[in-house]
Design an enzyme around this catalytic site. Structure first.
Site, PDB file in Angstrom:
ATOM      1  N   GLU A 105      -0.881   3.985  11.464  1.00  0.00           N
ATOM      2  CA  GLU A 105      -1.139   5.419  11.704  1.00  0.00           C
ATOM      3  C   GLU A 105      -0.169   6.344  10.966  1.00  0.00           C
ATOM      4  O   GLU A 105       0.014   7.495  11.379  1.00  0.00           O
ATOM      5  CB  GLU A 105      -1.116   5.725  13.212  1.00  0.00           C
ATOM      6  N   ASP A 145      -3.427  11.522  19.668  1.00  0.00           N
ATOM      7  CA  ASP A 145      -3.722  10.434  20.586  1.00  0.00           C
ATOM      8  C   ASP A 145      -5.022   9.760  20.136  1.00  0.00           C
ATOM      9  O   ASP A 145      -5.901  10.394  19.557  1.00  0.00           O
ATOM     10  CB  ASP A 145      -3.915  11.021  21.999  1.00  0.00           C
ATOM     11  N   TYR A 197       1.612   2.371  29.187  1.00  0.00           N
ATOM     12  CA  TYR A 197       2.507   1.748  28.198  1.00  0.00           C
ATOM     13  C   TYR A 197       3.934   2.181  28.496  1.00  0.00           C
ATOM     14  O   TYR A 197       4.221   3.385  28.543  1.00  0.00           O
ATOM     15  CB  TYR A 197       2.088   2.167  26.788  1.00  0.00           C
ATOM     16  N   HIS A 251       6.871   2.726  27.217  1.00  0.00           N
ATOM     17  CA  HIS A 251       7.790   3.252  26.192  1.00  0.00           C
ATOM     18  C   HIS A 251       7.607   4.756  26.310  1.00  0.00           C
ATOM     19  O   HIS A 251       6.472   5.249  26.142  1.00  0.00           O
ATOM     20  CB  HIS A 251       7.393   2.732  24.799  1.00  0.00           C
ATOM     21  N   LEU A 252       8.686   5.474  26.560  1.00  0.00           N
ATOM     22  CA  LEU A 252       8.516   6.884  26.920  1.00  0.00           C
ATOM     23  C   LEU A 252       7.728   7.675  25.873  1.00  0.00           C
ATOM     24  O   LEU A 252       8.034   7.625  24.686  1.00  0.00           O
ATOM     25  CB  LEU A 252       9.876   7.561  27.144  1.00  0.00           C
ATOM     26  N   HIS A 253       6.727   8.386  26.334  1.00  0.00           N
ATOM     27  CA  HIS A 253       5.935   9.256  25.471  1.00  0.00           C
ATOM     28  C   HIS A 253       5.486  10.469  26.286  1.00  0.00           C
ATOM     29  O   HIS A 253       5.333  10.385  27.506  1.00  0.00           O
ATOM     30  CB  HIS A 253       4.735   8.507  24.885  1.00  0.00           C
TER      31      HIS A 253
END
Ligand code: M7G
Length: 336
Positions: A180, A200, A268, A270-272
């Site tokens: 991406e 997203d 998921y 993993h901080l987002h």
């Protein structure tokens, strides 16, 4: 998980009809495209899709979620009709084949066969799909879970640590520029405060009305809201401010037209941060799961250990493994 695919497993007549239509559409596509003789890997992958079951089908959203198999491995395909763009109306009306369906007084309905470039379907493929991927899109009952600080350490954390590595591979690919890359809207490369902002997967980028971006932090050790303390305020402020600026520059949407939030539980670990247009009723923006970034920052300012100590509430679906863990620990009363 390798669920066996068979025609007899379809749930009900309605699904059978849908599946027949999909098959017909697939055949048409295959014929149009020379029976899958494509160099493009994605095309050949889609042509090999064997349908098992329609997981969800929405007339309103004009979408269908289908579980199947590709080369013997579970796969998920999501087909969504793209919304009609204002600037394509003229071409749709003048450039389509038109068939009258009904006429009565001042009322008439037509079937338009739109030019190919205006009739594309957003198609998302997950392959190989995990059991969790498949469950996520199946309609199921949800239960509100209460997670105390102790529950987090005894139930949730061991569960997260077990599943995290394989689960966030797509995130690592984005941060490592293995996937991406051309979709990145903005990046702050700072290892402590930095993040990557990109569309997203849910957003087709055709219309800002349903704008949906995610900001993925460069730090790799922040699993979720639960790991945040006041030490992370500069990181969160940086994402908030620079994310808003980047969206203003690129999409001409000011900060007061945006909703920035963090999910708990996320899918998921993993901080987002999610950025959506405020007017867009985005999936997952309900109060039981979405925490406004502005409030998160304020809570951490008021109490540096807020998310470590407070009881959190969130919905889990019936077949979610984490729900089973809460049930097994006697922290949930639900029908088995
Ligand atoms: P979340 O809060 O962990 O859970 O959000 P949710 O999926 O239940 O909302 C993860 C977000 O990442 C979601 O909005 C997904 O649509 C998005 N997403 C997931 N994947 C696997 C990808 C991907 O490969 N690329 C991009 N750009 N977004 C993704």
């Amino acid at each position: 998980m390798a669920q066996h695919c068979s025609k007899r497993k379809y749930n009900g007549v309605e699904n059978e009809e849908i599946l027949e239509n999909i098959k017909r559409a697939k055949t048409d596509i295959a014929e149009d495209h020379g029976k899958c003789e494509k160099e493009d890997e994605t095309n050949s992958v889609l042509c090999g899709f064997q349908i098992c079951k329609v997981l969800r089908h929405s007339e309103r959203e004009k979408s269908i979620y289908v579980h199947g198999q590709i080369k013997g491995q579970d796969a998920l395909v999501i087909l969504e009709k793209n919304p009609i763009q204002t600037n394509s109306v003229e071409e749709l009306l003048s450039g389509s084949k038109v068939k009258l369906k009904m006429k009565n007084d001042i009322y008439s309905t037509y079937q338009l066969q739109a030019p190919p470039h205006l009739s594309d379907i957003k198609t998302t493929v997950m392959w190989p799909a995990s059991k969790k991927n498949v469950n996520k899109f199946q309609h199921q009952d949800s239960f509100l879970v209460e997670e105390t600080k102790e529950d987090y350490f005894n139930i949730t954390l061991p569960y997260i640590l077990k599943k995290r590595v394989s689960n966030v591979q797509w995130v690592c690919n984005i941060l490592d520029k293995k996937a991406e890359v051309d979709r990145i809207i903005y990046e702050d490369p700072d290892p402590k405060l930095g993040f990557v902002l990109l569309p997203d997967m849910k957003w087709n980028q055709k219309n800002v009305d349903d704008l949906y971006l995610i900001a993925i932090v460069h730090q790799r050790n922040i699993k979720s809201l639960r790991d945040l303390t006041s030490a992370h305020i500069p990181l969160l402020m940086n994402i908030f401010r620079k994310g808003q600026e980047a969206i203003l520059m690129r999409y001409n949407l000011p900060a007061n037209k945006l909703r920035a939030f963090i999910h708990y539980q996320p899918s998921y670990y993993h901080l987002h941060v999610h950025f959506t247009k405020l007017d867009y009723d985005a999936p997952g923006c309900g109060v039981e799961r979405a925490h406004l970034l502005a409030n998160v920052i304020q809570n951490l300012c008021a109490d540096p250990q807020y998310y470590k100590n407070w009881t959190m509430y969130f919905p889990l679906r019936k077949t979610d493994q984490l729900l089973n863990k809460f049930r097994a620990a006697g922290r949930l009363q639900t029908p088995a």
